[in-house]
Design a protein around this motif. Structure first.
Motif, PDB file in Angstrom:
ATOM      1  N   GLY A 113      29.846  50.160  38.191  1.00  0.00           N
ATOM      2  CA  GLY A 113      30.514  48.618  37.974  1.00  0.00           C
ATOM      3  C   GLY A 113      32.130  48.100  37.822  1.00  0.00           C
ATOM      4  O   GLY A 113      32.618  47.802  38.310  1.00  0.00           O
ATOM      5  N   ALA A 114      32.625  48.787  36.578  1.00  0.00           N
ATOM      6  CA  ALA A 114      33.501  49.011  36.294  1.00  0.00           C
ATOM      7  C   ALA A 114      34.761  49.345  37.462  1.00  0.00           C
ATOM      8  O   ALA A 114      35.387  48.268  38.247  1.00  0.00           O
ATOM      9  CB  ALA A 114      33.985  49.695  34.999  1.00  0.00           C
ATOM     10  N   GLY A 115      34.188  50.343  38.362  1.00  0.00           N
ATOM     11  CA  GLY A 115      34.624  50.918  39.350  1.00  0.00           C
ATOM     12  C   GLY A 115      34.984  49.862  40.314  1.00  0.00           C
ATOM     13  O   GLY A 115      36.331  49.334  40.944  1.00  0.00           O
ATOM     14  N   SER A 116      34.052  49.573  41.107  1.00  0.00           N
ATOM     15  CA  SER A 116      33.933  48.835  42.131  1.00  0.00           C
ATOM     16  C   SER A 116      34.639  46.850  41.362  1.00  0.00           C
ATOM     17  O   SER A 116      34.709  46.165  42.629  1.00  0.00           O
ATOM     18  CB  SER A 116      32.338  48.469  42.262  1.00  0.00           C
ATOM     19  OG  SER A 116      31.676  47.522  41.302  1.00  0.00           O
ATOM     20  N   GLY A 117      34.367  46.888  40.490  1.00  0.00           N
ATOM     21  CA  GLY A 117      35.159  45.507  39.734  1.00  0.00           C
ATOM     22  C   GLY A 117      36.955  45.606  40.052  1.00  0.00           C
ATOM     23  O   GLY A 117      37.633  44.651  40.843  1.00  0.00           O
ATOM     24  N   LEU A 118      37.139  46.613  39.470  1.00  0.00           N
ATOM     25  CA  LEU A 118      38.569  47.213  39.275  1.00  0.00           C
ATOM     26  C   LEU A 118      38.703  47.304  41.324  1.00  0.00           C
ATOM     27  O   LEU A 118      39.862  46.815  41.683  1.00  0.00           O
ATOM     28  CB  LEU A 118      38.692  48.454  38.920  1.00  0.00           C
ATOM     29  CG  LEU A 118      39.986  48.906  38.706  1.00  0.00           C
ATOM     30  CD1 LEU A 118      40.391  47.634  37.340  1.00  0.00           C
ATOM     31  CD2 LEU A 118      40.392  49.820  37.972  1.00  0.00           C
ATOM     32  N   GLU A 119      38.529  47.546  42.145  1.00  0.00           N
ATOM     33  CA  GLU A 119      38.876  47.813  43.103  1.00  0.00           C
ATOM     34  C   GLU A 119      38.553  46.309  43.420  1.00  0.00           C
ATOM     35  O   GLU A 119      39.319  46.181  44.797  1.00  0.00           O
ATOM     36  CB  GLU A 119      37.127  48.601  44.169  1.00  0.00           C
ATOM     37  CG  GLU A 119      37.395  49.491  45.872  1.00  0.00           C
ATOM     38  CD  GLU A 119      36.454  50.775  45.942  1.00  0.00           C
ATOM     39  OE1 GLU A 119      36.586  51.157  44.923  1.00  0.00           O
ATOM     40  OE2 GLU A 119      36.486  50.673  47.428  1.00  0.00           O
ATOM     41  N   ASN A 120      37.407  45.842  43.752  1.00  0.00           N
ATOM     42  CA  ASN A 120      37.426  44.156  44.485  1.00  0.00           C
ATOM     43  C   ASN A 120      38.753  43.558  44.073  1.00  0.00           C
ATOM     44  O   ASN A 120      39.342  42.728  44.661  1.00  0.00           O
ATOM     45  CB  ASN A 120      36.201  43.910  44.120  1.00  0.00           C
ATOM     46  CG  ASN A 120      35.323  44.285  44.722  1.00  0.00           C
ATOM     47  OD1 ASN A 120      35.158  45.375  45.685  1.00  0.00           O
ATOM     48  ND2 ASN A 120      34.116  44.192  43.918  1.00  0.00           N
ATOM     49  N   GLY A 121      38.523  43.708  42.528  1.00  0.00           N
ATOM     50  CA  GLY A 121      39.967  43.093  41.985  1.00  0.00           C
ATOM     51  C   GLY A 121      41.182  43.055  42.827  1.00  0.00           C
ATOM     52  O   GLY A 121      41.886  42.577  43.498  1.00  0.00           O
ATOM     53  N   VAL A 122      41.788  44.525  43.043  1.00  0.00           N
ATOM     54  CA  VAL A 122      42.594  45.003  43.569  1.00  0.00           C
ATOM     55  C   VAL A 122      42.852  44.743  45.029  1.00  0.00           C
ATOM     56  O   VAL A 122      43.340  44.104  45.507  1.00  0.00           O
ATOM     57  CB  VAL A 122      42.842  46.025  43.451  1.00  0.00           C
ATOM     58  CG1 VAL A 122      44.747  46.585  44.277  1.00  0.00           C
ATOM     59  CG2 VAL A 122      43.270  46.981  41.880  1.00  0.00           C
ATOM     60  N   VAL A 123      41.744  45.406  45.879  1.00  0.00           N
ATOM     61  CA  VAL A 123      41.036  45.321  46.999  1.00  0.00           C
ATOM     62  C   VAL A 123      41.843  42.899  47.256  1.00  0.00           C
ATOM     63  O   VAL A 123      42.293  43.249  48.554  1.00  0.00           O
ATOM     64  CB  VAL A 123      40.030  45.047  47.837  1.00  0.00           C
ATOM     65  CG1 VAL A 123      39.642  44.757  49.476  1.00  0.00           C
ATOM     66  CG2 VAL A 123      40.347  46.736  47.959  1.00  0.00           C
ATOM     67  N   GLY A 124      41.176  42.859  46.795  1.00  0.00           N
ATOM     68  CA  GLY A 124      40.876  40.960  46.679  1.00  0.00           C
ATOM     69  C   GLY A 124      42.291  40.524  46.965  1.00  0.00           C
ATOM     70  O   GLY A 124      42.462  39.253  47.620  1.00  0.00           O
ATOM     71  N   MET A 125      43.109  40.933  45.770  1.00  0.00           N
ATOM     72  CA  MET A 125      44.568  40.263  46.009  1.00  0.00           C
ATOM     73  C   MET A 125      45.406  40.676  47.259  1.00  0.00           C
ATOM     74  O   MET A 125      46.637  39.789  47.672  1.00  0.00           O
ATOM     75  CB  MET A 125      45.356  41.631  45.275  1.00  0.00           C
ATOM     76  CG  MET A 125      45.282  40.874  43.716  1.00  0.00           C
ATOM     77  SD  MET A 125      45.493  42.635  42.277  1.00  0.00           S
ATOM     78  CE  MET A 125      47.530  41.968  41.975  1.00  0.00           C
ATOM     79  N   PHE A 126      44.940  40.920  48.241  1.00  0.00           N
ATOM     80  CA  PHE A 126      45.401  41.548  49.143  1.00  0.00           C
ATOM     81  C   PHE A 126      44.752  40.212  50.147  1.00  0.00           C
ATOM     82  O   PHE A 126      45.550  39.958  51.211  1.00  0.00           O
ATOM     83  CB  PHE A 126      45.612  42.054  50.358  1.00  0.00           C
ATOM     84  CG  PHE A 126      45.301  43.579  50.217  1.00  0.00           C
ATOM     85  CD1 PHE A 126      46.863  43.754  51.030  1.00  0.00           C
ATOM     86  CD2 PHE A 126      45.665  44.984  48.400  1.00  0.00           C
ATOM     87  CE1 PHE A 126      47.443  45.075  50.702  1.00  0.00           C
ATOM     88  CE2 PHE A 126      46.419  46.000  48.808  1.00  0.00           C
ATOM     89  CZ  PHE A 126      47.379  46.238  49.850  1.00  0.00           C
ATOM     90  N   GLY A 127      43.875  39.385  49.889  1.00  0.00           N
ATOM     91  CA  GLY A 127      42.877  38.759  50.041  1.00  0.00           C
ATOM     92  C   GLY A 127      42.698  38.738  51.604  1.00  0.00           C
ATOM     93  O   GLY A 127      42.059  40.002  52.215  1.00  0.00           O
ATOM     94  N   SER A 128      42.760  37.228  52.919  1.00  0.00           N
ATOM     95  CA  SER A 128      42.652  38.180  54.331  1.00  0.00           C
ATOM     96  C   SER A 128      44.286  38.845  55.002  1.00  0.00           C
ATOM     97  O   SER A 128      44.390  38.286  55.867  1.00  0.00           O
ATOM     98  CB  SER A 128      42.533  36.744  55.269  1.00  0.00           C
ATOM     99  OG  SER A 128      43.397  36.300  54.817  1.00  0.00           O
TER     100      SER A 128
ATOM    101  N   SER B 209      43.395  37.322  45.336  1.00  0.00           N
ATOM    102  CA  SER B 209      42.440  37.095  44.437  1.00  0.00           C
ATOM    103  C   SER B 209      43.879  36.866  43.139  1.00  0.00           C
ATOM    104  O   SER B 209      43.790  37.164  41.725  1.00  0.00           O
ATOM    105  CB  SER B 209      41.832  38.201  44.103  1.00  0.00           C
ATOM    106  OG  SER B 209      42.395  39.556  43.578  1.00  0.00           O
ATOM    107  N   ASP B 210      45.189  37.141  43.479  1.00  0.00           N
ATOM    108  CA  ASP B 210      46.159  37.275  42.703  1.00  0.00           C
ATOM    109  C   ASP B 210      46.970  36.336  42.156  1.00  0.00           C
ATOM    110  O   ASP B 210      47.496  35.255  43.000  1.00  0.00           O
ATOM    111  CB  ASP B 210      47.255  37.938  43.332  1.00  0.00           C
ATOM    112  CG  ASP B 210      48.407  38.300  42.738  1.00  0.00           C
ATOM    113  OD1 ASP B 210      48.935  37.607  41.441  1.00  0.00           O
ATOM    114  OD2 ASP B 210      48.912  38.583  42.880  1.00  0.00           O
ATOM    115  N   GLU B 211      47.071  35.452  41.559  1.00  0.00           N
ATOM    116  CA  GLU B 211      47.390  33.757  40.847  1.00  0.00           C
ATOM    117  C   GLU B 211      48.768  34.190  41.300  1.00  0.00           C
ATOM    118  O   GLU B 211      49.371  33.223  41.858  1.00  0.00           O
ATOM    119  CB  GLU B 211      47.629  34.276  39.297  1.00  0.00           C
ATOM    120  CG  GLU B 211      46.080  34.631  38.836  1.00  0.00           C
ATOM    121  CD  GLU B 211      44.626  33.662  38.598  1.00  0.00           C
ATOM    122  OE1 GLU B 211      45.444  31.907  38.717  1.00  0.00           O
ATOM    123  OE2 GLU B 211      43.942  33.228  38.131  1.00  0.00           O
TER     124      GLU B 211
END
Lengths: 228, 414
Positions: free
Chosen positions: B40-55, B196-198
């Motif tokens: 969970g932590a691994g995927s959370g980190l990954e989703n977090g960083v990938v999310g910063m790219f957004g679309s 996802s990067d504020e």
């Protein structure tokens, strides 16, 4: 009829072979109440274990009724024990985490009898040994004499052909011992064969016949039929 | 086949040996708990960083020019070469089939931007219609810049969510006008960022876009471009095309081919790959540590089962004397071990997925480096099956040992 023909048994420890039973010939009639006496090392426990199909013998023949008990698999031995034999031990050997009635009912579990019926029958036998109101108590909550009564109820529940008791009074005071022997006498009166190993003479005297074992042999001169 | 009596016997045994049961279960519980939490932590980190790219397009590259540092073709160092529409055209002519979207850009220097009594300072950029395919922005209302805006140099703008909040706090902005450098521009659309990067979100949503052609006109810099972004056809790697595109610019502006400064670029694809490589490493670590702790749990169960058999020697002896067959003893020990590992594993799974779910609620979609942790259900169920199998295997040795206990010896064992 229980019949032993020239039973021999030896144990090997390291380089030494110790012959424990040196040719036992013995007949026990159905419904007899027999005690086996002998000093320690005389082989009486081994003999009882062989009678109880808890141990094998090296040579000879053991007939339990019509059945030749010889070279049995563990499973066959377990079934024979379950159906034909009841055990009573010096240290009671009750399961400490099971209540009195559950202990009594345990042999029926291995006959795949449903739980309700097991309980009914266990309660009946607890009543028989006078412990009905203790049915839900754990063994640790019972006195030694009471525990041995539970063990006797357990040995009776499968309505065995023969009950084997290994020093059943060894851990009890003399009053309790006598009441336990009285219970065996009553059981025997119902036609169940009782074989009791003991080293106490007064206990042995309460049985119909005493078999003396010495150095792995039965002492013939001591064989007395129908001792009063 | 469900043997009610057998299970009752097992439940009884478990119920009456709570500490033993607890200790057995703890190892397994912990093993699966750790595995799932780590995943969970691994995927959370990954989703977090990938999310910063957004679309934002992953296959994008940015190109701009800087002062040259090497003299070339008789020209001195220190020249600044302005990118132009001509450069863009030349690149599209040369690499047309490799380029997916091309988006040249230009800043519009602006002071305070006003709408009625409301004012604020925002960055203003001229963009081509293609840019929506590249940047991490999502249209909320109205429309984006269109080719007509380009052709007619129309004074139409698309504003970010923050711009709308500041300039049009209680008014529908579409169709309304705002003033940039004294000129009126009509609002045709509102967008937001899906990164996802504020910080990134704030930057992007405080931007106003107009067409590139309009920007060139109001800046009085016809044909000029500040920098451009383009995405590369997915059949190609960005890195394959990157140097070729820069070479076109170098050639056209007589920049030394080895000048590190004259033409600069930023390859988003490489950046993204680097980050993904990092997560491959993290994933391997998660598996190694997770499987290690699972294994430790399973070995723990086997160990405890061995001790249990020792501890129960006498009980097993009694049971055998009373008529228990070796098979019934084996199935008793095995079922107990499997049942314990299963329940413990299941509870570990519940607890850890619960915590992962809580983390998900806590971090939501807004966390900068950590968001939306997930557990692959297939992996979780797979781990459960491995546990059950391992429980059975580790239970087997003690079970066989138990079945071979000689009642005579067991009963002597005081």
């Amino acid at each position: 009829m229980i019949k032993l023909e020239n039973i021999r048994k030896s144990y090997t420890t390291g380089f030494n072979t110790l012959e424990v039973l040196k040719g036992i010939d013995l007949e026990i009639r159905d419904g007899e109440f027999v005690s086996i006496m002998g000093s320690s090392g005389s082989g009486k426990s081994t003999l009882l274990n062989i009678l109880g199909i808890l141990d094998n013998y090296d040579s000879g023949n053991y007939y339990l009724g019509d059945i030749l008990v010889k070279n049995l698999s563990q499973t066959q031995a377990a079934k024979l024990r379950n159906q034909h034999l009841g055990f009573v031990f010096q240290s009671f050997n009750l399961l400490t985490f099971k209540s009195a009635w559950e202990n009594v009912a345990l042999p029926l579990y291995y006959q795949k009898i449903p739980r309700n019926e097991r309980k009914d029958r266990a309660l009946k036998y607890l009543e028989r040994v006078g412990l009905l109101e203790w049915a839900d108590h754990l063994p640790t909550q019972l006195s030694g004499g009471q525990q041995q009564r539970v063990a006797i109820a357990r040995s009776l529940i499968t309505q065995p052909r023969m009950i084997l008791a290994d020093e059943p009074t060894g851990a009890l005071d003399s009053t309790t011992s006598h009441s336990i022997m009285k219970l065996f006498t009553d059981v025997n009166a119902e036609g169940i064969t009782v074989v009791c190993v003991t080293h106490e003479h007064d206990i042995a005297e309460m049985t119909q016949r005493i078999i003396y074992l010495k150095d792995g042999m039965i002492e013939p001169e001591s064989q007395r039929a129908d001792a009063n | 086949m469900f043997d009610y009596d057998k299970w009752q016997e097992i439940f009884e045994t478990i119920r009456k040996h709570k500490l033993r049961t607890f200790l057995t279960a703890l190892g397994v519980w912990w093993g699966i708990f750790m595995l799932v939490i780590l995943m969970g932590a691994g995927s959370g980190l990954e989703n977090g960083v990938v999310g910063m790219f957004g679309s934002h397009a992953r296959n994008a590259m940015y190109v701009w020019t800087q002062r040259t540092t090497k003299p070339y073709a008789g020209l001195p160092a220190g020249r600044f070469n302005q990118l132009t529409d001509g450069d863009i055209q030349a690149i599209e002519d040369r690499f047309g089939d490799m380029i997916e979207y091309m988006s040249p850009r230009m800043f519009v220097p602006s002071g305070e931007i006003t709408h009625g009594d409301y004012k604020g300072s925002f960055s203003v950029r001229g963009e081509c219609p293609e840019f929506v395919h590249i940047d991490a922005i999502v249209l909320e209302e109205g429309r984006f810049i269109n080719p007509l805006d380009m052709d007619q140099r129309r004074k139409k703008v698309v504003i970010g969510r923050r711009v709308q909040e500041v300039l049009f706090p209680d008014e529908e902005p579409i169709g309304e006008y705002l003033q940039i450098n004294g000129a009126e521009y009509q609002v045709v659309g509102i967008f937001r960022s899906d990164s996802s990067d504020e910080e990134e979100v704030q930057d992007v949503e405080e931007t106003i876009f107009m067409s590139l052609a309009t920007a060139q006109q109001v800046n009085n810099r016809p044909g000029e471009v500040n920098w451009f972004v383009c995405t590369i056809n997915p059949k190609y790697q960005v890195a394959e095309v990157e140097e070729g595109i820069k070479d076109v610019i170098r050639e056209r502006h007589k920049i030394h081919p080895d000048d590190p400064q004259g033409v600069r670029s930023n390859n988003v694809e490489e950046e993204f790959k680097e980050i993904m490589g990092l997560f491959t490493g993290i994933r391997i670590l998660v598996w190694v540590v997770g499987i290690g702790s699972l294994l430790a749990g399973v070995i723990g169960v086997g160990n405890v089962m061995l001790i249990i058999v020792k501890e129960r020697t006498k009980e097993i002896g009694i049971r055998k004397a009373l008529g228990a067959t070796p098979r019934s003893i084996i199935s008793m020990i095995l079922l107990e071990s499997v049942f314990l590992t299963f329940i413990a594993g299941y509870l570990g799974l519940l607890a850890s997925t619960g915590i992962v779910a809580l983390l998900k609620i806590a971090t939501g979609d807004g966390g900068a480096f950590f968001m939306n942790p997930q557990v692959n259900p297939g992996v979780a169920i797979g781990a459960m099956f491995i546990l059950i199998l391992a429980g059975a295997l580790t239970g087997l040795v003690p079970a066989i040992q138990a079945a071979n206990i000689e009642p005579v010896k067991a009963l002597k064992d005081e």
